[in-house]
Design a protein around this motif. Sequence first.
Motif, mmCIF file in Angstrom:
data_model
loop_
_atom_site.group_PDB
_atom_site.id
_atom_site.type_symbol
_atom_site.label_atom_id
_atom_site.label_comp_id
_atom_site.label_asym_id
_atom_site.label_seq_id
_atom_site.Cartn_x
_atom_site.Cartn_y
_atom_site.Cartn_z
ATOM 1 N N ASP A 81 0.855 -1.189 0.000
ATOM 2 C CA ASP A 81 0.000 0.000 0.000
ATOM 3 C C ASP A 81 0.888 1.235 0.000
ATOM 4 O O ASP A 81 2.104 1.150 0.224
ATOM 5 C CB ASP A 81 -0.918 0.001 1.235
ATOM 6 N N LYS A 85 -1.895 4.757 2.924
ATOM 7 C CA LYS A 85 -2.814 3.601 2.964
ATOM 8 C C LYS A 85 -4.081 3.865 2.143
ATOM 9 O O LYS A 85 -5.200 3.606 2.570
ATOM 10 C CB LYS A 85 -3.144 3.231 4.420
ATOM 11 N N TYR A 88 -5.933 0.396 1.338
ATOM 12 C CA TYR A 88 -6.608 -0.146 2.527
ATOM 13 C C TYR A 88 -7.786 0.735 2.921
ATOM 14 O O TYR A 88 -8.837 0.241 3.347
ATOM 15 C CB TYR A 88 -5.601 -0.239 3.672
ATOM 16 N N SER A 93 -7.125 -5.040 0.158
ATOM 17 C CA SER A 93 -5.863 -5.489 0.747
ATOM 18 C C SER A 93 -5.110 -6.340 -0.282
ATOM 19 O O SER A 93 -5.394 -7.534 -0.418
ATOM 20 C CB SER A 93 -6.107 -6.307 2.022
ATOM 21 N N MET A 284 -1.069 -3.217 9.271
ATOM 22 C CA MET A 284 -1.167 -1.937 8.581
ATOM 23 C C MET A 284 -0.857 -0.775 9.529
ATOM 24 O O MET A 284 -0.338 0.260 9.107
ATOM 25 C CB MET A 284 -2.551 -1.758 7.984
#
Length: 287
Positions: A81, A85, A88, A93, A284
Amino acid sequence: MLKRLIGAAALAVAIGATLVAGTGVHPTPAFAASNMVPDYEVKLMMNPSAVLGSDFKLTSTVLNAFSMPTTVTKLNVAFLDTNAKDIYGNGWSPRIRKIENENDFELTYKKRYPITNGDINAALTQANSEGFDSSDTNYSAQVEWGYQNKTLSITRKKSGSKSGYSGMDLPSISDARSLMINNAPDKFNDWLYSDWGTTKLQSSRYFGPVLAKRSTGTWSGMTLDIEVWPIKNAASTGTEYIVEASFKTTSQSTASTKQAELIGFLQSKGWFLAQDSLKTQLIMDRY
């Protein structure tokens, strides 16, 4: 933008059908594809301090309870990512994984939908409205059934290879980007706009990797896996061990019944951790 265009097109079709109906001409009815049919994976957390020894492996008591061998299967896992992010944050994902004794890298593109108030059909209907329906057999639907929460996952799996890597090594981030970009499915790639997914992957980095270990045995006539995930702790000063027991079934009623039974069994042993598994979110957040 893409979703808005689809919505506008649907409205135009509906208006057109109304106009045709008004002229007395009967159009051929259009039937939307049905929702996907999911399977179910029950995932329950185990208390690491109760089930792991000083070597951070499952104790012999736990192994014996589920007829598990002392051998494990290693899984090296990382997500891709942007620093922000962006992927996400839009429910996707992209994951690359190396499984012990398998030659290729496993490439997974997973879209998640939260299940609210246990309404699985509502999540499946939402996924259908966004293009994931029973007509697309390239994707599989699964309800991840935790302690209190459930999530719908729509997954496309592919495999890829790169020379120069051996054992449990994951490819370099540049090679991983290349693999994930070259294999990106259209629904992921064009999620928000044309080439959205591959554009984000071009500036992606690794979140992880995490080298997990899986033990496989049986419980109540079903195959049961226990995975031990060593994840960087919140302060980045050490390791937090996540231990997750899971089984799969195609039956919603079996998932419901056996989930309650497994909770009871783990509680009776003092092994249960009354939390939902958040492995992906922890990775994450912490890497």
